[in-house]
Design an enzyme around this catalytic site. Structure first.
Site, PDB file in Angstrom:
ATOM      1  N   SER A 177       0.850  -1.197   0.000  1.00 43.85           N
ATOM      2  CA  SER A 177       0.000   0.000   0.000  1.00 43.85           C
ATOM      3  C   SER A 177       0.884   1.245   0.000  1.00 43.85           C
ATOM      4  CB  SER A 177      -0.911   0.009   1.218  1.00 43.85           C
ATOM      5  OG  SER A 177      -0.146   0.216   2.389  1.00 43.85           O
ATOM      6  N   GLY A 178       0.276   2.396  -0.124  1.00 44.82           N
ATOM      7  CA  GLY A 178       0.999   3.647  -0.151  1.00 44.82           C
ATOM      8  C   GLY A 178       1.197   4.280   1.215  1.00 44.82           C
TER       9      GLY A 178
END
Length: 59
Positions: free
Chosen positions: A50-51
């Site tokens: 994920s970011g």
């Protein structure tokens, strides 16, 4: 003289690449054996999915 130096550099490069190959094979095999979480000298390889860690670590 230069022939000896070239042979030494060639031999050193060959040994270094062979060690790198063996290390890479070990990492791949241990990753597969431990369901994707390999450890090498206490370091674990992780995949960022994920970011949440950006901008320091890219996904």
């Amino acid at each position: 003289m230069w022939k000896i130096i070239k042979k030494l550099i060639s031999a050193f490069t060959t040994v270094l690449l062979f060690i790198l190959l063996i290390t890479t094979l070990f990492m791949v095999i241990s990753s597969q054996a431990s369901d994707g979480e390999s450890e090498f000298f206490g370091y674990e390889m992780k995949t960022i999915l994920s970011g949440s860690m950006e901008p320091e670590i890219q996904t």
